[in-house]
Scaffold this active site. Structure first.
Site, short mmCIF file in Angstrom:
data_model
loop_
_atom_site.label_atom_id
_atom_site.label_comp_id
_atom_site.label_asym_id
_atom_site.label_seq_id
_atom_site.Cartn_x
_atom_site.Cartn_y
_atom_site.Cartn_z
N LEU A 248 46.54 58.93 53.61
CA LEU A 248 47.31 57.89 52.95
C LEU A 248 48.44 57.35 53.83
O LEU A 248 48.81 56.18 53.72
CB LEU A 248 47.88 58.40 51.62
CG LEU A 248 46.86 58.51 50.49
CD1 LEU A 248 47.49 59.16 49.27
CD2 LEU A 248 46.28 57.15 50.12
N ARG A 252 48.40 53.43 54.11
CA ARG A 252 49.53 52.60 53.68
C ARG A 252 49.87 51.55 54.72
O ARG A 252 50.31 50.44 54.38
CB ARG A 252 50.74 53.49 53.40
CG ARG A 252 50.63 54.23 52.08
CD ARG A 252 51.64 55.35 51.93
NE ARG A 252 51.45 56.01 50.64
CZ ARG A 252 51.86 57.23 50.35
NH1 ARG A 252 52.49 57.95 51.27
NH2 ARG A 252 51.66 57.74 49.15
N PHE A 371 48.76 49.85 44.61
CA PHE A 371 47.79 50.79 45.16
C PHE A 371 48.28 51.43 46.46
O PHE A 371 49.28 51.03 47.03
CB PHE A 371 46.40 50.20 45.31
CG PHE A 371 46.23 48.94 46.12
CD1 PHE A 371 47.15 48.54 47.05
CD2 PHE A 371 45.10 48.15 45.94
CE1 PHE A 371 46.98 47.40 47.81
CE2 PHE A 371 44.89 47.01 46.70
CZ PHE A 371 45.85 46.64 47.63
N GLU A 372 47.56 52.47 46.91
CA GLU A 372 47.95 53.33 48.03
C GLU A 372 49.32 53.96 47.78
O GLU A 372 50.10 54.18 48.71
CB GLU A 372 47.97 52.55 49.35
CG GLU A 372 46.66 51.91 49.73
CD GLU A 372 45.61 52.89 50.21
OE1 GLU A 372 45.85 54.11 50.13
OE2 GLU A 372 44.55 52.43 50.65
N GLY A 373 49.61 54.23 46.52
CA GLY A 373 50.90 54.79 46.14
C GLY A 373 51.83 53.67 45.71
O GLY A 373 52.13 52.76 46.49
#
Length: 397
Positions: A248, A252, A371-373
């Protein structure tokens, strides 16, 4: 599109130029209409990915010995930015595909890399990254999808049962890099398994009806007793959380670069409109209030690019970049939301219509903050890294 920027090598600049040419000739002319169609009839633009794959643009940051481009992350991310300035859904797909290859490239055995990476990096395949579940988004450790070994001591196969949610390329992917529970030891009980796209027992939900990114097809992935050979377990059993978090960090940056490309496209449209649209006998860009708004938009795009490139250079130097990746994701996606919103404002009523792509850009920007955190999670990552480094510095002092 972004102006030419200094690259680490001539080869890197050539790749950027090639990407820009492909975007102008192949992607940009079809993006708006494809997104409009996919809003009612979801479709994955596989031909667009095939064009990029044939140009070698789907494998840039991975080793040449396995079919990759052998390029620094700094180059790869600028390619993603260029793609996003033409077609955001495709740029997100490129970032997702790169993310799916990361666990094998970084944590796989030599045998796994030789067996799996050439196909993954061929330009013909697309991967899906199966991490999130309906009940476990930010709280990865609470996932319930389970892989049961046929022999806990020396397994030859795992059987997967459970459901993953919000998965890009679901139903279209050639492989699914999946994170599953192999024990009940919380976050330490997670493992990573690469599931073939044609494995019996794989099933898929209906595509999600989303606000934007309609050509980024997203749906649930159901593992209904999917049997996978044990040699597709990446890393050790119980190492899945570490693999997912490491992946991630890089993922990111892909989203940060894509968000920057989207913001750049919005700015370009706003500037062009400001030169052409006249009110009170002069171009609206001559009005200081609007000119200053454009200046703020340019500052946001430029600072976004600097943020992701800084993190990429740390990545390329082999240094820790967890905090910087979170900063880049936070800054770039917040700026994309702001710049696309301001671009709609510049065009006024025209910006609110589908005659121009700005309303689509604004809708597409929103999900980048999620998304992606989520960006709230990015703030948590940043603050923890800051406090961790402060504590370490205090001890050294």
């Amino acid at each position: 599109m972004p102006a030419t920027r200094l690259m680490p090598t001539e080869e890197g600049q050539d790749l950027i130029d090639l990407t820009r040419e492909i975007c102008l000739k192949e992607l940009l002319p079809q993006a708006s209409e494809a997104e409009r169609r996919a809003a009612t009839t979801p479709e994955l633009p596989r031909d667009a990915f095939r064009v990029l794959g044939q140009a070698g643009l789907l494998s840039l940051p991975y080793p040449e010995e396995f079919g990759g481009g052998g390029q620094p992350y700094e180059v790869y991310l600028q390619v993603v930015e260029e793609i996003a300035s033409a077609w955001m859904s495709v740029a997100v797909g490129v970032s997702v595909h790169s993310l799916t290859c990361y666990p094998v490239a970084q944590f796989g055995t030599r045998a796994q890399q030789e067996a799996l990476l050439p196909a993954m990096l061929s330009g013909e395949q697309l991967g899906a990254y199966c991490l999130s579940e309906r009940g476990s988004g930010s709280d990865v450790a609470s996932m319930s999808t389970r892989a049961t070994a046929d022999d806990d001591t020396d397994p030859t196969a795992y059987t997967l049962k459970g459901t993953k949610a919000w998965i890009s390329h679901a139903g279209h992917a050639d492989f699914y890099t999946s994170f599953v529970r192999t024990s009940d030891d919380g976050g330490r009980g997670l493992s990573c398994i690469v599931v073939p796209g044609d494995a019996p027992g794989l099933a898929f939900g209906a595509p999600e009806k989303k606000m934007g990114l309609h050509c980024d097809t997203v749906s649930e992935v159901h593992f209904e007793g999917v049997e996978v050979s044990a040699d597709r377990l990446v890393g050790e059993r119980g190492q899945g959380m570490a693999i997912a978090l490491s992946a991630l960090d890089s993922g990111r940056l892909g989203i940060a670069a894509a968000a920057t490309g989207l913001a750049q496209a919005a700015l370009d449209h706003a500037v062009a409109y400001s030169k052409e649209r006249e009110q009170f006998g002069r171009p609206i860009g001559d009005n200081q209030g609007l000119a200053f708004l454009l200046a703020d938009m340019e500052a946001a795009v430029t600072s976004s690019r600097a943020a992701y490139l800084h993190a990429a250079r740390l990545h390329d130097a082999g240094r820790s970049f967890t905090k910087e990746a979170a900063v880049a994701k936070l800054v770039c996606t917040d700026n994309a939301m702001r710049v696309t919103t301001d671009a709609v404002q510049v065009l006024g009523g025209a910006g609110y219509t589908q005659d121009f792509p700005l309303e689509r850009f604004m809708r597409e920007a929103k999900v980048t903050q999620i998304f992606e955190g989520t960006n709230q999670i990015q703030r948590l990552v940043i603050s923890r890294q800051l406090l961790k480094s402060t504590t370490s510095s205090s001890k050294r002092g």
